[in-house]
Design a protein around this motif. Structure first.
Motif, short mmCIF file in Angstrom:
data_model
loop_
_atom_site.label_atom_id
_atom_site.label_comp_id
_atom_site.label_asym_id
_atom_site.label_seq_id
_atom_site.Cartn_x
_atom_site.Cartn_y
_atom_site.Cartn_z
N LYS A 536 0.85 -1.19 0.00
CA LYS A 536 0.00 0.00 0.00
C LYS A 536 0.89 1.25 0.00
CE LYS A 536 -4.19 -1.41 2.51
NZ LYS A 536 -5.30 -0.86 1.73
N ARG A 569 -4.28 0.00 8.47
CA ARG A 569 -4.76 -0.05 7.09
C ARG A 569 -4.09 -1.20 6.32
NH1 ARG A 569 -9.18 1.26 5.55
NH2 ARG A 569 -8.46 1.83 3.46
N GLY A 572 -5.81 -4.19 6.83
CA GLY A 572 -7.13 -4.25 6.22
C GLY A 572 -8.26 -3.73 7.08
N GLU A 574 -11.07 -1.48 8.11
CA GLU A 574 -11.83 -0.55 7.29
C GLU A 574 -12.43 0.60 8.08
OE1 GLU A 574 -14.24 -2.20 4.34
OE2 GLU A 574 -12.45 -3.21 3.55
N ASP A 575 -12.83 0.32 9.32
CA ASP A 575 -13.59 1.33 10.06
C ASP A 575 -12.73 2.47 10.60
OD1 ASP A 575 -12.29 -0.33 11.74
OD2 ASP A 575 -13.88 -0.46 13.25
N LYS A 579 -13.19 8.04 3.28
CA LYS A 579 -12.83 8.29 1.89
C LYS A 579 -12.93 9.78 1.59
CE LYS A 579 -13.47 6.36 -2.63
NZ LYS A 579 -14.10 5.38 -3.47
N TYR A 584 -7.76 7.97 1.30
CA TYR A 584 -8.35 7.68 2.61
C TYR A 584 -7.60 8.46 3.68
CZ TYR A 584 -10.49 3.65 0.32
OH TYR A 584 -11.20 2.84 -0.52
#
Ligand code: GTP
Ligand code: OAA
Ligand code: MN
Length: 649
Positions: A536, A569, A572, A574-575, A579, A584
């Motif tokens: 990433k 991140r 993984g 998400e919360d 966006k 992000y």
């Protein structure tokens, strides 16, 4: 004396002939140290040819031993080039000629047959900033005006060195010839240097590095601070195809320690393109969470923008542990398992001194308590180093009052008497320490692992006083590459720029680009494709300012809070993310802010629409003007999409 041009073609000659030539050529040049005949034949030929050209008083083949380093230090102390810093063990101060204190980007060139192998096809009238091209013909002229006889009266040191652990699968060997013994000492710290390299090299090829301070004897100019150099005639030229570097006129690290920027970035990015790997201006660090899980990240920030500090940070959040693998350069290659592996090709730190203190970077401080060289810092009357940022801890350490501190006798980097509070700086803003990486208490146990460490995230960043939030994450590898290509930063003292203008520094590689930047971006895009597991990509900004020009983020050890979010991140989660048009960002409350006083989250994280709209216009202009038709189409598409998102904000 033969001209350089006649030496330009370096074919793979017949060695029986070569040996004869070698013997002949060395007839009049004595060997001061080492056994010339035991050098691999290709090295013999290289040394002989260049000795013939530069005509040194003799040849000194470095073995890399402690004894050798001690002998050189003794001589330099005797001559006044180095001053022992009495408060430490084996630490020395070096003051350069004040005209020779930083990299010289305007005199740095790539020499290729085809112009557009070096630079992008920029529109008529635009001055390209991503590298400078010099034709082979011009290069021949420039060499002839500098190198013949340039080592007259000085020894020529032969430095065999390895970038990366000796013999490692990602490592590469170079030989540097230099007439500067300061360079020998620093190369010994910054690379693996000595006889062992030659055994590993055998008959293989190596990167040819030729360096001269450019002041043959007898010297007609006045030499300042016993620091020979030739600022008017500085030239840092690279021949990527021939894997060759010619550096003239400067003894400053980035210009003279040819393993570093010249080889490990400008030449190596060419080798990386040919061999399918990448050479980047990046730190490498291992981060262990309170749960005991370790991950590695690589981060690219422009010069003097915080790589050394981040790589060694002392986390302010309990339970986290950081260990440094490298602080300036990463060589990275995708492995058979699809993951990206990185090595630090260097063996030492050549770090910015000002601003370094026990408060900001205690681990750097621990690294240079012995066996280190300090270039252009100040010295206290007690034989300690001194620079801007050490006032408070010196006061506390000595139990001084504010008044005592002001009376402390200090010699500034220019060799003048100086006191805290006086005009001017104690240390040059680009003064540096040169310290063995192995001395850092948090050096990673795998820092010399030949196959490297697996990278889970890549971070870009720069000094952005305005508009850019503390951290954001790209939507994809491609978007991340676009973000990297749009890195900007306030100018620093690492090169010849003055003032604080925000400049483009794509991928933090502007000064170190070794070939056409558009093709380099394509190389990045290609490497990120399956089956490779592309890490990433993130962007950080420790340097955002409030309306009254104060940093909004405390930085340094508190940067662990941002790394914590980045790793969430990577895992993984998400919360924790929200966006936005640019990527992000952390949801409010998702960054650990425990024990952090007064951070204005709104100001720190805001993405001002007007700013970004303007920035989009400027970014497109930049890419069109500087990369033009060489920019991969995919990145123009990414730019279009980013622009659309910003418009819709
Ligand atoms: N405000 C703030 N300043 C920082 C931070 N990290 C580093 N700095 C300052 O930035 C300057 C340079 O940082 P370095 O870490 O030496 O830079 P570098 O990227 O390793 O630089 P090169 O060796 O030139 O490639 C120092 O003066 C630091 O004090 C941070 O998180 N916040
Ligand atoms: O090359 C140098 O002199 C030091 C350095 O790391 C940089 O400028 O990025
Ligand atoms: Mn650097």
């Amino acid at each position: 004396m033969s001209s350089c041009r006649s030496l330009l073609p370096l074919g793979k000659d017949d060695f029986s002939v070569v040996t004869e030539v070698v013997t002949h050529r060395l007839n009049h040049i004595p060997i001061f140290k080492g056994d010339f005949s035991s050098l691999p034949p290709k090295v013999q030929r290289f040394v002989a040819e260049k000795a013939e050209l530069m005509n040194p008083a003799g040849i000194y083949i470095c073995d890399g031993s402690q004894k050798e380093a001690d002998d050189i230090v003794d001589k330099l102390v005797e001559r006044g080039v180095l001053t022992p810093l009495k408060a430490y063990e084996n630490n020395y101060l070096c003051r350069t000629d004040p005209r020779d204190v930083a990299r010289v980007e305007s005199k740095t060139f790539m020499v290729t047959k085809e112009k557009y192998d070096t630079v992008c096809r920029v529109p008529e009238g635009v001055k390209g900033i991503m590298g400078q091209w010099m034709s082979e013909e011009q290069f021949g002229v420039e060499l002839d005006a500098r190198f013949p006889g340039c080592m007259n009266g000085r020894p020529m040191y032969v430095i065999p060195f390895s970038m990366g652990p000796i013999g490692g699968p990602l490592s590469k060997i170079g030989i540097e010839l230099t007439d500067s013994s300061y360079v020998v000492l620093c190369m010994r710290t910054m690379t693996r240097m000595g006889t062992a390299i030659l055994d590993t090299l055998g008959d293989d090829d190596f990167v040819r590095c030729i360096h001269s301070v450019g002041l043959p004897r007898p010297v007609r100019q006045k030499v300042i601070n016993h620091w020979p150099c030739n600022p008017e005639k500085v030239l840092i030229a690279h021949r990527p195809k021939e894997r060759e570097i010619w550096s003239f006129g400067s003894g400053y690290g980035g210009n003279s320690l040819l393993g570093k920027k010249c080889f490990a970035l400008r030449i190596a990015c060419n080798i990386g393109r040919d061999e399918g790997w990448m050479a980047e201006h990046m730190l490498i660090m291992g981060i262990t969470s309170p749960e005991g899980k370790e991950r590695f990240v690589a981060a690219a920030f422009p010069s003097a923008c915080g790589k050394t500090n981040l790589a060694m940070l002392e986390p302010t959040v309990p339970g986290w542990k950081v260990r440094v693998v490298g602080d300036d350069i990463a060589w990275m290659k995708f492995g058979a398992d699809g993951r990206l592996y990185a090595i630090n090709p260097e063996a030492g730190f050549f770090g910015v001194a000002p601003g370094t203190s026990h408060k900001t970077n205690p681990m750097a401080m621990e690294s240079f308590q012995k066996n280190s060289i300090f270039t252009n810092v100040a010295e206290t009357v007690d034989g300690e180093y001194f620079w801007e940022g050490l006032e408070k801890e010196l006061k506390e350490k000595k139990g001084y009052t504010e008044e005592d501190l002001k009376h402390l006798e200090i010699t500034n980097w220019l060799g003048e008497r100086w006191h805290v509070g006086d005009e001017g700086k104690a240390a040059h803003p680009n003064s540096r320490f040169t310290a063995p990486a192995g001395q850092c208490p948090i050096i990673h146990p795998d820092w010399e692992a030949p196959e490297g460490v697996p990278i889970d995230a890549i971070i870009f960043g720069g000094r952005r006083p305005e508009g850019v939030p503390l951290v954001y994450e790209s939507f994809s590898w491609q978007h991340g590459v676009l973000i990297g290509s749009l890195v900007k930063s306030e100018a620093t003292a690492a090169a010849e720029y003055t003032g604080k203008q925000v400049m483009h520094d794509p991928m933090a590689m502007r000064p170190f680009m070794g070939y056409n930047f558009g093709r380099y971006l394509q190389h990045w895009l290609d490497l990120g494709k399956a089956p490779h597991l592309a890490p990433k990509i993130f962007h950080v900004n420790w340097f955002r300012e409030s309306s009254d020009h104060k940093f909004l983020w405390p930085g340094f050890g508190d940067n662990i809070r941002v790394l914590d979010w980045i790793l969430k991140r990577v895992d993984g989660m998400e919360d924790v993310a929200e966006k936005t048009a640019i990527g992000y960002i952390p949801k409010r409350g998702s960054l650990n802010m425990t024990d952090l006083p007064r951070v204005n989250w709104g100001e720190l994280m805001s993405i001002p629409k007007d700013y970004w709209k303007e920035d989009m216009v400027e970014s497109r202009q930049f890419l069109e003007a500087q990369v033009g038709p060489d920019l991969p189409k995919v990145l123009y598409d990414e730019l279009d999409q980013l622009e659309e998102r910003v418009k819709a904000m």
